[in-house]
Design an enzyme around this catalytic site. Structure first.
Site, PDB file in Angstrom:
ATOM      1  N   THR A 105       0.771  -1.296   0.022  1.00  0.00           N
ATOM      2  CA  THR A 105      -0.157  -0.184  -0.029  1.00  0.00           C
ATOM      3  C   THR A 105       0.941   1.404   0.037  1.00  0.00           C
ATOM      4  O   THR A 105       0.650   2.315  -0.583  1.00  0.00           O
ATOM      5  CB  THR A 105      -0.605  -0.025   1.185  1.00  0.00           C
ATOM      6  OG1 THR A 105      -1.753  -1.015   1.293  1.00  0.00           O
ATOM      7  CG2 THR A 105      -1.922   1.228   1.251  1.00  0.00           C
ATOM      8  N   THR A 106       1.837   1.180   0.811  1.00  0.00           N
ATOM      9  CA  THR A 106       2.713   2.326   0.921  1.00  0.00           C
ATOM     10  C   THR A 106       3.607   2.692  -0.466  1.00  0.00           C
ATOM     11  O   THR A 106       3.923   3.877  -0.636  1.00  0.00           O
ATOM     12  CB  THR A 106       3.999   2.100   1.939  1.00  0.00           C
ATOM     13  OG1 THR A 106       3.349   1.999   3.239  1.00  0.00           O
ATOM     14  CG2 THR A 106       4.895   3.373   2.031  1.00  0.00           C
TER      15      THR A 106
ATOM     16  N   ILE B 158       6.453  -4.957   9.404  1.00  0.00           N
ATOM     17  CA  ILE B 158       6.604  -4.308   8.236  1.00  0.00           C
ATOM     18  C   ILE B 158       6.330  -2.814   8.156  1.00  0.00           C
ATOM     19  O   ILE B 158       5.205  -2.414   8.450  1.00  0.00           O
ATOM     20  CB  ILE B 158       5.816  -5.076   7.027  1.00  0.00           C
ATOM     21  CG1 ILE B 158       6.350  -6.360   6.725  1.00  0.00           C
ATOM     22  CG2 ILE B 158       5.670  -3.950   5.704  1.00  0.00           C
ATOM     23  CD1 ILE B 158       5.240  -7.206   5.944  1.00  0.00           C
TER      24      ILE B 158
ATOM     25  N   LYS C 103       0.471 -10.090   8.543  1.00  0.00           N
ATOM     26  CA  LYS C 103       0.659  -8.741   9.072  1.00  0.00           C
ATOM     27  C   LYS C 103      -0.630  -8.038   9.575  1.00  0.00           C
ATOM     28  O   LYS C 103      -1.473  -7.883   8.845  1.00  0.00           O
ATOM     29  CB  LYS C 103       1.352  -7.896   7.857  1.00  0.00           C
ATOM     30  CG  LYS C 103       1.543  -6.486   8.016  1.00  0.00           C
ATOM     31  CD  LYS C 103       1.800  -5.993   6.655  1.00  0.00           C
ATOM     32  CE  LYS C 103       2.158  -4.008   6.959  1.00  0.00           C
ATOM     33  NZ  LYS C 103       2.045  -3.383   5.733  1.00  0.00           N
TER      34      LYS C 103
ATOM     35  N   TYR D 148     -13.338  -2.968   0.566  1.00  0.00           N
ATOM     36  CA  TYR D 148     -14.573  -2.322  -0.160  1.00  0.00           C
ATOM     37  C   TYR D 148     -15.651  -3.235  -0.099  1.00  0.00           C
ATOM     38  O   TYR D 148     -16.783  -2.834   0.354  1.00  0.00           O
ATOM     39  CB  TYR D 148     -14.127  -1.787  -1.624  1.00  0.00           C
ATOM     40  CG  TYR D 148     -15.584  -1.070  -1.970  1.00  0.00           C
ATOM     41  CD1 TYR D 148     -15.753   0.517  -1.663  1.00  0.00           C
ATOM     42  CD2 TYR D 148     -16.322  -1.278  -2.984  1.00  0.00           C
ATOM     43  CE1 TYR D 148     -16.822   1.146  -1.958  1.00  0.00           C
ATOM     44  CE2 TYR D 148     -17.467  -0.775  -3.366  1.00  0.00           C
ATOM     45  CZ  TYR D 148     -17.615   0.502  -2.843  1.00  0.00           C
ATOM     46  OH  TYR D 148     -18.712   1.111  -3.194  1.00  0.00           O
TER      47      TYR D 148
ATOM     48  N   ARG E 200      -8.357   0.373   6.252  1.00  0.00           N
ATOM     49  CA  ARG E 200      -8.152   0.435   4.816  1.00  0.00           C
ATOM     50  C   ARG E 200      -9.302  -0.439   4.041  1.00  0.00           C
ATOM     51  O   ARG E 200      -9.839   0.119   3.044  1.00  0.00           O
ATOM     52  CB  ARG E 200      -7.005   0.068   4.134  1.00  0.00           C
ATOM     53  CG  ARG E 200      -5.875   1.304   4.404  1.00  0.00           C
ATOM     54  CD  ARG E 200      -4.549   1.044   3.688  1.00  0.00           C
ATOM     55  NE  ARG E 200      -3.491   2.116   3.960  1.00  0.00           N
ATOM     56  CZ  ARG E 200      -3.423   3.258   3.593  1.00  0.00           C
ATOM     57  NH1 ARG E 200      -4.202   3.332   2.205  1.00  0.00           N
ATOM     58  NH2 ARG E 200      -2.484   3.993   3.467  1.00  0.00           N
TER      59      ARG E 200
ATOM     60  N   TYR F 243      -2.656  -9.978   4.931  1.00  0.00           N
ATOM     61  CA  TYR F 243      -2.549  -8.444   5.430  1.00  0.00           C
ATOM     62  C   TYR F 243      -3.821  -8.327   6.057  1.00  0.00           C
ATOM     63  O   TYR F 243      -4.746  -8.043   5.429  1.00  0.00           O
ATOM     64  CB  TYR F 243      -2.151  -7.801   4.513  1.00  0.00           C
ATOM     65  CG  TYR F 243      -1.715  -6.441   4.716  1.00  0.00           C
ATOM     66  CD1 TYR F 243      -1.861  -5.945   5.990  1.00  0.00           C
ATOM     67  CD2 TYR F 243      -1.544  -5.608   3.699  1.00  0.00           C
ATOM     68  CE1 TYR F 243      -1.559  -4.526   6.354  1.00  0.00           C
ATOM     69  CE2 TYR F 243      -1.348  -4.213   3.867  1.00  0.00           C
ATOM     70  CZ  TYR F 243      -1.366  -3.694   5.355  1.00  0.00           C
ATOM     71  OH  TYR F 243      -1.147  -2.254   5.436  1.00  0.00           O
TER      72      TYR F 243
END
Length: 307
Positions: A44-45, A203, A161, A107, A138, A133
């Site tokens: 994502t980063t 992470i 994660k 979503y 998010r 994850y």
């Protein structure tokens, strides 16, 4: 999967002023973070939501070709479309990748049963081991303890994660999954307490900017010196909070510009950090570097990462 114990870095994707990928800056970032335990590409980063397929694979290839210390590489492949994830995992050239980070479907807000079915399907198809994850801020859905425990039984899923921010959930997951199942913090600020209850590292976003200082903190925590690690983390907390004030990776890219690594540009719908944020980060970054020179951040980090 001992390669993924310690400090992993969720690499940003540097951009030029024209908005294209800045590969020279990415090379500087790889050199800047060369002593971490592993890299995560296309998380994502990395602003993966705005990268094309070709860009994602170009970045992966570049990281592989400019890996100064031959660190393990984890690659982000996730979507709210299970079939799309499977197609990418089975048709993209993932040679040289050591593991896959796959975000919980976002979503659509699947049920826990749906999450289990999604991950089971991609783990069955994947040629590489999968790291779950969980990031409810998010995705709008939290992977429950029971869901993670169930998925931990899959032979091709080696850990999670977790960026859920819930230490109670962390304790329950750690206590009910196999010893070899990794529990990795997805929240920089909670890394030390997570390690103290049996977690295996982080992470990190923060580590892009201050890899040695945060790496020292993580190493001390993993070595059982929680007091030293807590004191070190206290030096980094305000900086960590500021990194996320205007969104991720807006703050860390601003910090990397201050450090002379890359520009602060991001792709829409994100916008680059404000002057106020940059001023705040600049002051905090200098204080961290002063503390580092005063040996506040001391551990066997350098020796542990020596080649």
């Amino acid at each position: 999967m001992e390669a993924f114990i310690g400090q992993g870095i969720a690499l940003v994707t540097p951009f030029t002023t024209e908005g294209t990928i800045d590969f020279p800056a990415l090379k500087r970032l790889l050199q800047h973070t060369k002593d971490v335990d592993y890299w995560v590409v296309n998380g994502t980063t990395a602003e993966s939501a705005t990268l094309t397929k070709n860009e994602k694979l170009q970045v992966l290839k570049f990281v592989q070709e400019n890996n100064p210390t031959k660190r393990p590489i984890m690659f982000g492949v996730g979507s709210n479309n299970t079939a799309e994830v499977i197609e990418q995992l089975t048709t993209w050239d993932l040679t040289g990748v050591d593991a896959i980070l796959s975000v919980c479907p976002y979503y659509v807000k699947p049920s826990q049963k749906g999450i289990i079915a999604h991950y089971s399907a991609i783990a069955d198809a994947s040629p590489l081991p999968i790291l779950l994850y969980n990031v409810p801020s998010r995705t709008a859905v939290n992977m429950s303890v029971d869901t993670i425990v169930t998925l931990s039984e899959h032979k091709n899923i080696f850990g999670v994660k977790d960026a859920g921010g819930d230490l109670t959930q962390a304790m329950r997951v750690i206590s009910h999954t196999p010893d070899e199942f990794l529990y990795i913090s997805g929240d920089d600020a909670l890394t030390v307490p997570i390690i103290s209850i049996g977690g295996n590292g982080v992470i990190s976003v923060l580590g892009n900017a201050v890899p040695q200082e945060f790496g020292s903190t993580v190493t001390n925590a993993l070595n059982g010196d929680i007091k030293a690690a807590t004191m070190q983390m206290s030096e980094l907390l305000d900086f960590t909070d500021a990194l996320f004030e205007e969104g991720n990776p807006v703050g860390v890219k601003a910090a990397l510009e201050i450090a002379g690594i890359c520009g602060k540009g991001v792709r829409l719908p994100l916008v680059e950090g404000s002057e106020l944020l940059c001023s705040k980060l600049s002051s905090m970054y200098e204080k961290i570097k002063i503390s580092s020179r005063k040996s506040v951040f001391v551990s066997n980090f350098d020796a542990r990462h020596a080649i």
